[in-house]
Structures are given as structure tokens and as C-alpha cells.
Design a protein around this motif. Sequence first.
Motif, PDB file in Angstrom:
ATOM      1  N   ARG A   1       0.813  -1.154   0.202  1.00 31.47           N
ATOM      2  CA  ARG A   1      -0.163  -0.181   0.019  1.00 31.47           C
ATOM      3  C   ARG A   1       0.686   1.099  -0.298  1.00 31.47           C
ATOM      4  O   ARG A   1       0.579   2.327   0.760  1.00 31.47           O
ATOM      5  CB  ARG A   1      -0.978   0.083   1.181  1.00 31.47           C
ATOM      6  CG  ARG A   1      -1.805  -1.190   0.999  1.00 31.47           C
ATOM      7  CD  ARG A   1      -3.049  -1.000   2.163  1.00 31.47           C
ATOM      8  NE  ARG A   1      -4.022  -2.210   1.914  1.00 31.47           N
ATOM      9  CZ  ARG A   1      -4.904  -2.538   2.891  1.00 31.47           C
ATOM     10  NH1 ARG A   1      -4.718  -2.017   4.055  1.00 31.47           N
ATOM     11  NH2 ARG A   1      -5.640  -3.633   2.566  1.00 31.47           N
TER      12      ARG A   1
ATOM     13  N   THR B   1      -1.403   5.752  -2.101  1.00 27.46           N
ATOM     14  CA  THR B   1      -2.774   5.905  -1.896  1.00 27.46           C
ATOM     15  C   THR B   1      -3.610   7.008  -2.652  1.00 27.46           C
ATOM     16  O   THR B   1      -2.903   8.003  -2.507  1.00 27.46           O
ATOM     17  CB  THR B   1      -2.919   6.058  -0.269  1.00 27.46           C
ATOM     18  OG1 THR B   1      -2.504   4.908   0.482  1.00 27.46           O
ATOM     19  CG2 THR B   1      -4.454   6.095   0.283  1.00 27.46           C
TER      20      THR B   1
ATOM     21  N   TRP C   1      -7.168   9.221  -3.280  1.00 24.39           N
ATOM     22  CA  TRP C   1      -8.576   9.467  -2.993  1.00 24.39           C
ATOM     23  C   TRP C   1      -9.204  10.402  -4.180  1.00 24.39           C
ATOM     24  O   TRP C   1      -8.870  11.333  -4.515  1.00 24.39           O
ATOM     25  CB  TRP C   1      -8.618  10.216  -1.541  1.00 24.39           C
ATOM     26  CG  TRP C   1      -7.975   9.641  -0.591  1.00 24.39           C
ATOM     27  CD1 TRP C   1      -8.666   8.584   0.326  1.00 24.39           C
ATOM     28  CD2 TRP C   1      -6.771   9.652  -0.203  1.00 24.39           C
ATOM     29  NE1 TRP C   1      -7.905   8.261   1.437  1.00 24.39           N
ATOM     30  CE2 TRP C   1      -6.702   9.011   1.120  1.00 24.39           C
ATOM     31  CE3 TRP C   1      -5.429  10.233  -0.537  1.00 24.39           C
ATOM     32  CZ2 TRP C   1      -5.345   8.871   1.651  1.00 24.39           C
ATOM     33  CZ3 TRP C   1      -4.385  10.544   0.257  1.00 24.39           C
ATOM     34  CH2 TRP C   1      -4.378   9.343   1.262  1.00 24.39           C
TER      35      TRP C   1
ATOM     36  N   GLN D   1     -11.438   5.360  -2.912  1.00 30.92           N
ATOM     37  CA  GLN D   1     -10.262   5.160  -2.230  1.00 30.92           C
ATOM     38  C   GLN D   1      -9.505   4.202  -2.968  1.00 30.92           C
ATOM     39  O   GLN D   1      -9.851   2.943  -2.752  1.00 30.92           O
ATOM     40  CB  GLN D   1     -10.507   4.910  -0.725  1.00 30.92           C
ATOM     41  CG  GLN D   1      -8.981   4.934  -0.155  1.00 30.92           C
ATOM     42  CD  GLN D   1      -9.236   4.888   1.322  1.00 30.92           C
ATOM     43  OE1 GLN D   1     -10.181   5.288   2.151  1.00 30.92           O
ATOM     44  NE2 GLN D   1      -8.047   4.479   1.910  1.00 30.92           N
TER      45      GLN D   1
ATOM     46  N   THR E   1      -5.569   1.986  -3.137  1.00 35.32           N
ATOM     47  CA  THR E   1      -3.964   1.781  -2.823  1.00 35.32           C
ATOM     48  C   THR E   1      -3.414   1.014  -3.858  1.00 35.32           C
ATOM     49  O   THR E   1      -3.992  -0.231  -4.512  1.00 35.32           O
ATOM     50  CB  THR E   1      -3.892   0.830  -1.613  1.00 35.32           C
ATOM     51  OG1 THR E   1      -4.633  -0.092  -1.570  1.00 35.32           O
ATOM     52  CG2 THR E   1      -4.571   1.716  -0.332  1.00 35.32           C
TER      53      THR E   1
ATOM     54  N   SER F   1      -0.006  -1.703  -4.089  1.00 33.56           N
ATOM     55  CA  SER F   1       1.068  -2.366  -3.414  1.00 33.56           C
ATOM     56  C   SER F   1       2.027  -2.587  -4.185  1.00 33.56           C
ATOM     57  O   SER F   1       2.618  -3.503  -4.524  1.00 33.56           O
ATOM     58  CB  SER F   1       0.403  -3.558  -2.687  1.00 33.56           C
ATOM     59  OG  SER F   1      -0.545  -3.375  -1.737  1.00 33.56           O
TER      60      SER F   1
ATOM     61  N   TYR G   1       0.287  13.618  -6.695  1.00 38.32           N
ATOM     62  CA  TYR G   1       0.711  13.141  -5.363  1.00 38.32           C
ATOM     63  C   TYR G   1       1.902  13.804  -4.738  1.00 38.32           C
ATOM     64  O   TYR G   1       2.607  14.450  -5.315  1.00 38.32           O
ATOM     65  CB  TYR G   1       0.979  11.481  -5.519  1.00 38.32           C
ATOM     66  CG  TYR G   1       2.237  11.445  -6.262  1.00 38.32           C
ATOM     67  CD1 TYR G   1       3.352  11.219  -5.717  1.00 38.32           C
ATOM     68  CD2 TYR G   1       2.085  10.958  -7.572  1.00 38.32           C
ATOM     69  CE1 TYR G   1       4.678  11.019  -6.331  1.00 38.32           C
ATOM     70  CE2 TYR G   1       3.164  10.788  -8.398  1.00 38.32           C
ATOM     71  CZ  TYR G   1       4.441  10.743  -7.831  1.00 38.32           C
ATOM     72  OH  TYR G   1       5.774  10.546  -8.387  1.00 38.32           O
TER      73      TYR G   1
END
Length: 163
Positions: A58, A61, A63, A77, A79, A81, A159
Motif C-alpha cells: 500500500r 494511496t 482519494w 479510495q 491503494t 501495493s 501526489y
Amino acid sequence: MKKNLFMLFAVILTACVFASCSKDDDDNSGTASSLTMNGEAIKVKSIEGEYDPSTSFRAFTFWVNDASVINTGVYIQGTLSTKLENLSTGSDITSKLGLLMEYNSGDEYITDSDFRSGNLVVQNIDTSKKVLTLEFKNLKYTNNLKKEVVLNGTLTIPYKILE
């Protein structure tokens, strides 16, 4: 009286000039999304992303806030990995995706375990600008009410890097 009125007008005008638009506003302008749900456009107003380079579980992330489709609110939402350094344009990252999507006032939702088929592919990654663009290719889920949900299109995610 005229002098007081002039001073009041000058104060109000000055306040308006300093209170107007600012480069510090987080409006995500410049981010594009063509994401659809069951063929209907998801109107995205706010996208946020965070990357934690110290982990691969994760690590990324994102949103999608304040979005809507067919007059109902949508919250997404997700994620990933994987480390961003391991991604390249065209990488299929479907197996790395964790997803929660709520809509219809929270009455309907999908989660990771509802995945059925389709792909999530990296369309572009720009680490210098800190922007990741994902392409949803016929990503199918079955929601909590046993209805099929199909996601298509792109999501461009700005991000920040967590230190």
C-alpha cells in the motif's frame, strides 16, 4: 462624510484584491479524468495522492473526493501495493490495486473482493511533476447489491511524497 465613504471603499477594494485567487489553492487544476462508471462520466472535483517510498505494501494511496455520477455522490479510495520506481508506462497493475468505491449515498459500494475482470494499466508516470495517470480498462466489479459496476477511462492523480 465623503472622505469616510472613500476610505471604506478603499479598504473593501484592498481586501478583495488580497482575498482573490491564490497559487496556494489546492484545486487540482491540470489534473484530468475521463473515468466512467457503467458508461456514465464521473465528474471529479478533487483528487489526492500520497506515496510512501519506505514500503511496498500500500505504498501509493489515492482519494477521489467530491465526485458525482448521475446526480449521486461518489467516493473512491485506492491503494497500490508497489513502489512507483517499479512502474512504467503500460504496466498492468491490476493485481496491485486495492479499491473501495461508495456511491448512491453509501447504499452501494464495491471493495477488493468484488473484483471480477478487466485491467488497470499505468498510462503515464511523471516523478518530476509527481503525477500518476492510471487507465481503467473494463474493470468489472459486482457491488453489494449484486449489480455489475464497470469502470473505464483515465484518472490523473497528483501526489505528494511522505517523508
